[in-house]
Design an enzyme around this catalytic site. Structure first.
Site, PDB file in Angstrom:
ATOM      1  CD  GLU A  51     -32.435  18.785  55.894  1.00  0.00           C
ATOM      2  OE1 GLU A  51     -32.770  18.426  56.793  1.00  0.00           O
ATOM      3  OE2 GLU A  51     -33.027  18.444  54.142  1.00  0.00           O
TER       4      GLU A  51
ATOM      5  CG  ASP B 178     -37.839  19.138  64.894  1.00  0.00           C
ATOM      6  OD1 ASP B 178     -37.214  17.756  63.234  1.00  0.00           O
ATOM      7  OD2 ASP B 178     -37.766  20.892  64.528  1.00  0.00           O
TER       8      ASP B 178
ATOM      9  CE1 TYR C 160     -37.608  15.592  54.868  1.00  0.00           C
ATOM     10  CE2 TYR C 160     -36.008  17.271  55.705  1.00  0.00           C
ATOM     11  CZ  TYR C 160     -36.701  16.286  55.512  1.00  0.00           C
ATOM     12  OH  TYR C 160     -36.147  15.440  57.113  1.00  0.00           O
TER      13      TYR C 160
END
Length: 267
Positions: free
Chosen positions: A42, A53, A168
């Site tokens: 990725e 994040d 995911y």
């Protein structure tokens, strides 16, 4: 068979690794990921407001943007990677603004031209994905979707609608890098997801050690590691490729060992 499909064999979990484009010597770091045994890579697209994040990837985003990294630069990095590594899947991961500012069609066409296999867009809900997903599918690129601990059975069909490549599973309800879910909750979530889709299930967020990677590899189709790699890049700078390769090789060894325990000796 697509590159992504081939990266998830039936007899072991795939190692999925993440690095931020433009943070450190990215081409050499990508090569180090491959040399260390990554099955899927990725490539993060830096953004000014990376809401999903944690501190490590936030800092990497700022370093990359401070160095002047553009979307064109990222696409060139991808194209050069594809020339060096024809068979390793490459996924662009990031946020909607950089992907859509020139239009979904432009982004999908340019990503396809660069040899990108899949795209993960963190901040477009599947119910509102009327531009990027269709453009990616038309260009032959897999729109990879995210499921979380709060994705209930009623919403899963919307998440899976039009998804491809792999699913995911974000194993914690939070940001990247700061915590890891209990193994029992991961096992239960993977079992639940496998009842609803034939897509490979890759588990990420908070995976840092070979032991954690091996444990997840026993129940999931893929193990995603990002923040720990990004931290090495942040600490090592231009010297990062070799430490990254060494670290990734320990993860791959643990995943391979888990596969041997589960499936027997790998050919």
């Amino acid at each position: 068979m697509t590159r992504l499909a081939a990266a998830f064999p039936a007899d072991r979990a795939a190692l999925v690794t993440f690095v931020t484009a433009g943070d450190g010597p990215t081409p050499a770091i990508l090569d180090a990921l491959v040399e260390g045994g990554a099955d899927v890579i990725e490539l993060g697209m830096p953004f000014t407001d990376p809401m999903a994040d944690g501190p490590a990837i936030q800092a990497a985003n700022l370093r990359s943007l401070g160095a002047g990294t553009t979307t064109r630069d990222i696409l060139q990095i991808a194209a050069d990677f594809r020339a060096r590594h024809p068979s390793v899947p490459l996924v662009l991961m990031g946020y909607a603004n950089p992907m859509l500012r020139r239009g979904a069609g432009w982004f999908a066409a340019e990503a396809a031209k660069a040899g990108v296999d899949g795209v993960i867009c963190v901040d477009i809900p599947p119910e509102e994905d009327d531009q990027l997903g269709p453009a990616l599918r038309a260009a032959g690129i897999a729109p990879i979707r995210l499921a979380t601990p709060t994705t209930d059975i009623a919403r899963l069909p919307a998440v899976l609608n039009g998804a491809s490549g792999f699913l995911y599973y974000v194993s914690v309800a939070g940001i990247t890098g700061l915590q890891q879910a209990a193994q029992a909750s991961i096992e239960a979530a993977v079992a639940r997801l496998k009842q609803t889709t034939d897509l490979p299930i890759a588990v990420g967020f908070g995976v840092r050690t070979p032991e954690q990677a091996g444990a997840i590899a026993r129940v999931a189709d893929g193990v995603v590691v990002g923040s720990a790699i990004v931290e090495i890049v942040g600490a090592q700078g231009d010297a990062a490729p070799e430490p990254v390769r060494a670290y990734v090789s320990t993860l791959k060894a643990a995943i391979t060992a888990a596969a041997k325990e589960t499936f027997g000796e790998i050919a």
